[in-house]
Design a protein around this motif. Structure first.
Motif, short mmCIF file in Angstrom:
data_model
loop_
_atom_site.label_atom_id
_atom_site.label_comp_id
_atom_site.label_asym_id
_atom_site.label_seq_id
_atom_site.Cartn_x
_atom_site.Cartn_y
_atom_site.Cartn_z
N ASP A 107 0.86 -1.08 0.11
CA ASP A 107 -0.08 0.06 -0.25
C ASP A 107 0.85 0.99 0.12
OD1 ASP A 107 1.02 0.46 2.65
OD2 ASP A 107 -1.17 -0.16 3.52
N SER A 108 0.34 2.39 0.16
CA SER A 108 1.04 3.56 -0.22
C SER A 108 1.94 3.81 1.20
CB SER A 108 0.08 4.77 -0.23
OG SER A 108 -1.03 5.01 0.74
N GLY A 109 1.77 2.99 2.17
CA GLY A 109 2.57 3.55 3.34
C GLY A 109 3.52 2.19 3.35
N GLY A 110 3.83 1.58 2.28
CA GLY A 110 4.81 0.64 2.08
C GLY A 110 4.69 -0.54 3.16
N ARG A 111 3.28 -0.97 3.38
CA ARG A 111 2.93 -2.15 3.85
C ARG A 111 2.51 -3.08 3.04
NH1 ARG A 111 0.25 2.11 7.63
NH2 ARG A 111 -1.07 2.46 5.67
N LEU A 112 2.99 -4.30 3.33
CA LEU A 112 2.72 -5.67 2.27
C LEU A 112 1.22 -5.92 2.22
CD1 LEU A 112 3.98 -7.57 0.64
CD2 LEU A 112 4.04 -9.34 2.57
N LEU A 113 0.60 -5.68 1.20
CA LEU A 113 -0.55 -6.04 0.83
C LEU A 113 -0.89 -7.56 0.58
CD1 LEU A 113 -2.23 -3.06 -1.26
CD2 LEU A 113 -3.07 -3.88 1.23
N VAL A 114 -0.44 -7.85 -0.88
CA VAL A 114 -0.75 -9.22 -1.10
C VAL A 114 0.59 -9.72 -1.80
CG1 VAL A 114 -3.08 -9.04 -1.69
CG2 VAL A 114 -1.45 -8.58 -3.37
N ASN A 115 0.66 -11.02 -2.01
CA ASN A 115 1.89 -11.63 -2.49
C ASN A 115 1.36 -12.69 -3.69
OD1 ASN A 115 1.24 -13.18 0.10
ND2 ASN A 115 2.25 -14.67 -0.95
N ALA A 116 2.47 -13.05 -4.39
CA ALA A 116 2.39 -14.16 -5.22
C ALA A 116 2.86 -15.29 -4.47
CB ALA A 116 2.81 -14.16 -6.67
N PRO A 117 2.54 -16.63 -4.72
CA PRO A 117 2.93 -17.80 -3.75
C PRO A 117 4.58 -18.09 -3.95
CG PRO A 117 1.62 -18.64 -5.58
CD PRO A 117 1.56 -17.02 -5.60
N HIS A 118 5.37 -17.25 -3.68
CA HIS A 118 6.74 -17.22 -3.90
C HIS A 118 7.66 -17.78 -2.75
CE1 HIS A 118 5.76 -14.38 -7.77
NE2 HIS A 118 5.62 -15.87 -7.95
N VAL A 119 8.78 -16.86 -2.30
CA VAL A 119 9.53 -17.30 -1.37
C VAL A 119 9.04 -16.62 -0.15
CG1 VAL A 119 11.85 -17.56 -0.91
CG2 VAL A 119 11.29 -17.75 -3.18
N PRO A 120 8.90 -17.21 0.99
CA PRO A 120 8.44 -16.43 2.31
C PRO A 120 9.66 -15.43 3.01
CG PRO A 120 7.74 -18.82 2.18
CD PRO A 120 8.35 -18.72 0.94
N VAL A 121 10.93 -16.15 2.72
CA VAL A 121 12.03 -15.22 3.23
C VAL A 121 12.17 -13.83 2.47
CG1 VAL A 121 13.81 -16.01 2.25
CG2 VAL A 121 14.11 -15.18 4.42
N HIS A 122 11.59 -13.82 1.35
CA HIS A 122 11.58 -12.67 0.47
C HIS A 122 10.47 -11.62 0.87
CE1 HIS A 122 14.09 -14.50 -3.15
NE2 HIS A 122 14.65 -14.37 -2.11
N LEU A 123 9.30 -12.31 0.83
CA LEU A 123 7.97 -11.65 0.80
C LEU A 123 7.89 -10.82 2.38
CD1 LEU A 123 5.92 -14.36 -0.72
CD2 LEU A 123 6.46 -11.99 -1.78
N GLY A 124 8.17 -11.63 3.34
CA GLY A 124 7.99 -10.74 4.62
C GLY A 124 8.73 -9.62 4.78
N SER A 125 9.90 -9.66 4.31
CA SER A 125 10.79 -8.41 4.40
C SER A 125 10.52 -7.11 3.50
CB SER A 125 12.20 -8.93 4.22
OG SER A 125 12.52 -9.46 2.76
N LEU A 126 9.64 -7.37 2.33
CA LEU A 126 9.41 -6.42 1.34
C LEU A 126 8.82 -5.26 1.88
CD1 LEU A 126 8.45 -8.33 -1.82
CD2 LEU A 126 10.63 -7.12 -1.29
N GLY A 127 7.99 -5.10 2.88
CA GLY A 127 7.45 -4.08 3.44
C GLY A 127 8.55 -3.08 4.25
N LEU A 128 9.29 -3.82 5.04
CA LEU A 128 10.29 -3.23 5.63
C LEU A 128 10.99 -2.43 4.72
CD1 LEU A 128 12.01 -4.15 8.99
CD2 LEU A 128 13.34 -2.89 7.20
N CYS A 129 11.54 -3.35 3.75
CA CYS A 129 12.33 -2.59 2.54
C CYS A 129 11.81 -1.24 2.11
CB CYS A 129 12.74 -3.72 1.77
SG CYS A 129 13.80 -3.26 0.02
N ALA A 130 10.56 -1.50 1.63
CA ALA A 130 10.06 -0.30 0.96
C ALA A 130 9.84 0.89 1.84
CB ALA A 130 8.45 -0.61 0.80
#
Length: 572
Positions: A107-130
């Motif tokens: 979302d506009s605040g950089g919080r993870l909204l949805v993911n494709a069924p890919h790699v959990p260790v990638h996905l959960g860190s993308l919000g903090l990265c953004a």
């Protein structure tokens, strides 16, 4: 119950209307029309179903839960299409065959909204990265940021992240799309960019603090090229890096366009409202799940092969959850250092497993959660000089697995799975090959562990044998289940795998893993799985059992035999 009328499809004329519940029979199919829906036959002969409230023009009367679910699926589909565009456009084996990449929407605040069924260790860190990127860069339309720096939510240096903002027609930021892909070569002391004996970040490859890969719609490839070829250990695969980055950029831009269309279709305010509702829905499900369990306080610890301890304490008052990782110790002088982004990924994943519902990996999961860390192994500090920063390559792949296994075991959900990614890297100055190997999954109440699979924080494939042997000087001489390696119990842990590789050239070998000394623990009286064993059989007759982290030069005819851990058993 009332009988349901059945209509024959071939007898329905154009303009015919039917009210549900009803069935429409055809020669080879049956259309089910539920109660609350109507159906009509168009002039072209198509069956058109409508929810009655919508047909009556009451669009706002659609149940909110239905609206949110449809919105979530639409966003998820955009992320999936991004991933497919990345896979099809990339050139590397690591992305095209192993699927070591992830895509998501925020979302506009950089919080993870949805993911494709890919790699959990990638996905959960993308919000903090953004969020870390947005603190240092003011994103504008047409921008795309490239980073892999662990201080900015990166996982480890081979994982290159692209972040692109999405604006509405008025110029307001409404969302972000992100992709993260593992490059099998990004520089560093050893081919493959995952040196098992690294001591500081610069040894692990080229470091990208947030860099504008694209500014106002214009790509800045020269700046990227200069970064990749600079420093004491530049990349060994420049053109592959650039080709895969172009594929990731194309995927991001496709995600931006699709999200822009969705915002224009739904309206900017409605889009923001649905983002909030989606986060709220996930948060409510977490709170409801906690309320179903009595207040509890559990703790455990993971003991690494080097003797280090990772304590894990989890408490719930029935509404909120506190996950305490304090006590993990000082910064590791090697590379088994994680970051808050990695810990974030672990907690998101564990909560998603705890819910056991078909929900996106959304940061609403963390709304009722407090994560406690202290400076050290799980929260190291970084400077602008990579040579003065701690090494992190093992923290991403190994510490994440151990934390996930420990947390799930503490919650009583499942015995430990193999607890490692069994990282294997082979290469020279001209080519790099990387793969992670599956092992035994842990057993749980009512089910046995699956054999020879990737578990928890990793979700990639093995390279197809034909492609591996065609592209690299390697020959696979054995691929089998490691029979009897799963832990005993009322329900047995899954077996690990055996993989034997014959080297056909002079190459540099790196291995990095855990559970070489002790096996993955069982739960509730179940037995431990067998620990991993790696043997290097030299062509001259010498034999060596490799430790958890090892770097060796191998020669034509040498054979590496890898036996991965079995999962823990469950129950007496």
């Amino acid at each position: 119950s009332m009988p349901v009328p059945v209509f024959e499809r071939r007898r329905l004329a154009a303009g015919t209307g039917i009210e549900g519940p009803a069935l429409v029979a055809e020669a080879h199919s049956m259309t089910v029309l539920p109660d609350g829906w109507s159906l009509s036959v168009s002039e072209a002969g198509h069956l058109v179903g409508r929810w009655r409230a919508a047909a009556a023009g009451a669009a706002g009367a659609r149940p909110r839960a239905v609206e949110i679910e449809l919105f979530s699926r639409r966003l998820g589909r955009i992320a999936e299409e991004m991933g497919e565009a990345l896979r099809r456009s990339a050139v590397s084996t690591n992305i095209r065959q192993r699927l070591d990449y992830s895509c998501a929407l925020l979302d506009s605040g950089g919080r993870l909204l949805v993911n494709a069924p890919h790699v959990p260790v990638h996905l959960g860190s993308l919000g903090l990265c953004a969020r870390a990127v947005m603190e240092v860069l003011a994103l504008q339309p047409g921008d795309t940021v490239l980073t892999n720096h662990p201080a900015f939510g990166g996982s480890h240096l081979p994982d290159l992240t692209l972040l692109s903002p999405v604006f509405d027609r008025s110029g307001a930021l409404r969302a972000l799309v992100a992709s993260r892909a593992h490059h099998a070569e990004i520089g560093g002391r050893r081919p493959g960019s995952m040196p098992p004996d690294s001591r500081h970040l610069a040894e692990e490859g080229v470091v990208f603090p947030p860099l504008l890969l694209m500014r106002h719609g214009r790509a800045r490839w020269q700046a990227v090229r200069e970064r990749l070829t600079a420093g004491p250990w530049p990349t060994r695969a420049l053109e592959d890096n650039l080709a895969d980055l172009r594929a990731a950029l194309a995927a991001n831009l496709a995600g931006v366009r699709a999200t822009e269309r969705l915002i224009a279709e739904r309206g900017a305010q409605a889009f923001d409202d649905l983002c909030r509702q989606l986060r709220r829905r996930v948060e409510q499900r977490v709170r409801a799940r906690l309320a179903e369990r009595a207040p509890f306080a559990v703790h455990t610890e993971e003991i690494l092969d080097d003797g280090s301890r990772l304590p894990i304490a989890i408490e719930s008052d029935g509404d909120r959850l506190r996950v305490d990782f304090r006590g993990a110790g000082a910064v590791d002088p090697g590379n088994l250092n994680a970051t808050p982004a990695i810990v974030n990924s672990v907690v998101l994943y564990v909560l998603r497993v705890l819910l056991d519902e078909d929900l996106p990996l959304n940061e609403g999961l963390l709304a009722p959660v407090e994560i406690l860390l202290e400076p050290g192994r799980l929260d190291p500090s970084f400077t602008e000089d990579p040579a003065a920063c701690p090494a992190v390559v093992g923290g991403n792949v190994e510490i994440s697995q151990r934390l996930a296994c420990g947390a799930l075991r503490a919650l009583g959900l499942v015995a430990s799975s193999q607890g490692t990614m069994n990282n294997l890297l082979v290469g020279d100055e001209h080519r790099s090959f990387y793969e992670t190997l599956g092992g035994g999954a842990g057993a749980g109440p009512g089910f046995e562990g699956a054999p020879a699979v990737h578990t928890h924080m990793t979700n990639t494939r093995l390279t197809d044998l034909e492609i591996l042997e065609q592209r690299f000087p390697l020959r696979v001489e054995q691929m089998a289940l490691r029979r009897g390696s799963g832990g005993d119990g009322r329900w047995r842990g899954g077996d690990g795998m055996v993989r034997a590789l014959r080297f056909l050239a002079h190459l540099e070998l790196s291995v990095l893993g855990e559970h070489r000394r002790t096996g993955p623990p069982g739960l509730d009286g179940g037995g431990d799985g067998r620990p991993a064993r790696l043997r290097l059989l030299r062509v001259d007759g010498r034999r060596e059992t490799l430790p958890s982290a090892a770097a060796r030069t191998v020669h034509p005819g040498d054979l590496l035999i890898i036996e991965t851990p079995g999962g823990g058993g469950y129950g007496h």
